[in-house]
Design a protein around this motif. Structure first.
Motif, PDB file in Angstrom:
ATOM      1  N   ALA A  30      92.209   2.721 -27.894  1.00  0.00           N
ATOM      2  CA  ALA A  30      90.604   2.015 -28.696  1.00  0.00           C
ATOM      3  C   ALA A  30      91.083   1.544 -29.301  1.00  0.00           C
ATOM      4  O   ALA A  30      89.582   0.465 -29.783  1.00  0.00           O
ATOM      5  N   GLY A  31      91.847   1.387 -30.378  1.00  0.00           N
ATOM      6  CA  GLY A  31      92.214  -0.017 -30.836  1.00  0.00           C
ATOM      7  C   GLY A  31      93.215  -0.488 -31.766  1.00  0.00           C
ATOM      8  O   GLY A  31      94.612  -0.144 -30.608  1.00  0.00           O
ATOM      9  N   CYS A  32      93.434  -1.547 -31.833  1.00  0.00           N
ATOM     10  CA  CYS A  32      94.567  -2.196 -32.037  1.00  0.00           C
ATOM     11  C   CYS A  32      95.485  -2.412 -32.493  1.00  0.00           C
ATOM     12  O   CYS A  32      95.149  -2.572 -33.705  1.00  0.00           O
ATOM     13  N   ALA A  33      96.889  -1.518 -32.623  1.00  0.00           N
ATOM     14  CA  ALA A  33      98.060  -1.809 -33.369  1.00  0.00           C
ATOM     15  C   ALA A  33      98.462  -2.700 -34.204  1.00  0.00           C
ATOM     16  O   ALA A  33      98.662  -2.651 -35.105  1.00  0.00           O
ATOM     17  N   ARG A  34      97.454  -4.151 -33.783  1.00  0.00           N
ATOM     18  CA  ARG A  34      98.321  -5.238 -34.529  1.00  0.00           C
ATOM     19  C   ARG A  34      97.405  -5.766 -35.831  1.00  0.00           C
ATOM     20  O   ARG A  34      97.730  -5.846 -36.774  1.00  0.00           O
ATOM     21  N   CYS A  35      95.809  -5.898 -35.444  1.00  0.00           N
ATOM     22  CA  CYS A  35      94.638  -5.839 -36.001  1.00  0.00           C
ATOM     23  C   CYS A  35      94.180  -5.175 -36.780  1.00  0.00           C
ATOM     24  O   CYS A  35      92.987  -4.877 -38.064  1.00  0.00           O
ATOM     25  N   GLY A  36      94.135  -3.486 -35.929  1.00  0.00           N
ATOM     26  CA  GLY A  36      93.382  -2.655 -36.297  1.00  0.00           C
ATOM     27  C   GLY A  36      91.789  -2.447 -35.992  1.00  0.00           C
ATOM     28  O   GLY A  36      91.072  -1.695 -36.021  1.00  0.00           O
ATOM     29  N   ALA A  37      91.417  -3.897 -35.149  1.00  0.00           N
ATOM     30  CA  ALA A  37      90.062  -4.155 -34.868  1.00  0.00           C
ATOM     31  C   ALA A  37      89.666  -3.453 -33.396  1.00  0.00           C
ATOM     32  O   ALA A  37      91.249  -2.477 -33.087  1.00  0.00           O
ATOM     33  N   ALA A  38      88.678  -2.847 -33.271  1.00  0.00           N
ATOM     34  CA  ALA A  38      88.700  -1.493 -32.231  1.00  0.00           C
ATOM     35  C   ALA A  38      88.216  -2.058 -30.816  1.00  0.00           C
ATOM     36  O   ALA A  38      87.887  -1.345 -29.676  1.00  0.00           O
ATOM     37  N   ALA A  39      87.815  -3.500 -30.738  1.00  0.00           N
ATOM     38  CA  ALA A  39      87.852  -3.612 -29.508  1.00  0.00           C
ATOM     39  C   ALA A  39      88.972  -4.408 -28.678  1.00  0.00           C
ATOM     40  O   ALA A  39      88.751  -5.346 -28.120  1.00  0.00           O
ATOM     41  N   VAL A  40      88.804  -2.917 -28.712  1.00  0.00           N
ATOM     42  CA  VAL A  40      90.754  -2.929 -27.820  1.00  0.00           C
ATOM     43  C   VAL A  40      89.334  -2.896 -25.383  1.00  0.00           C
ATOM     44  O   VAL A  40      88.913  -2.052 -25.737  1.00  0.00           O
TER      45      VAL A  40
END
Length: 145
Positions: A37-47
């Motif tokens: 659900a989330g991006c490990a690099r930037c923390g965004a939830a827009a995966v």
């Protein structure tokens, strides 16, 4: 009974040319596997769901030289006498590196940077007799049963 994948949404199935199901962050463009659900690099939830490349290069590898302990249930490892199997890291160009079983070759045939392709292989049979399959990578051009 038709084979089923080891987990839902891990790779496309049924498919003669399976693809790993990963994700791509809509904010920073980072790829992830497996899909989360989330991006490990930037923390965004827009995966967003993204099919990953079927081909890559062998980045590194090792062998599993001893029988695994419980709760491992892969039948391919239950040979008697035990036969080591290969695990590697495959670099999918422009996407990411994925850890995977390696099949269709011996350790002596492996070379850093060699072309690899995604395949599926039997993992185990469940208590109802259903064959469970998983993904692996095999050298490009290798025969894979």
């Amino acid at each position: 009974m038709a084979p089923v994948p080891i987990a839902d949404d891990l790779f496309t199935w049924p498919d003669d040319e399976p693809r790993l199901i990963g994700g791509r962050c809509a904010e920073c463009g980072t790829h992830v596997f497996p899909l989360r659900a989330g991006c490990a690099r930037c923390g965004a939830a827009a995966v967003e769901r993204a099919l990953l490349s079927r081909s890559g290069t062998l980045w590194t590898w090792t062998s599993q030289g001893f029988p695994p302990k419980a709760p491992f249930r892969g039948e391919f490892a239950g040979t008697d006498p035990f036969e080591p199997w290969l695990v590697g890291v495959i670099e999918l160009p422009g996407q990411l590196r994925v850890e995977s079983l390696i099949t269709g070759c011996t350790q002596d045939e492996l070379e850093f940077g060699m072309p690899m392709r995604l395949v599926t292989m039997p993992f185990r049979t469940d208590e109802d007799g259903q064959e469970i399959i998983t993904f692996a990578f095999s050298p490009e051009g290798a025969d894979h049963a």
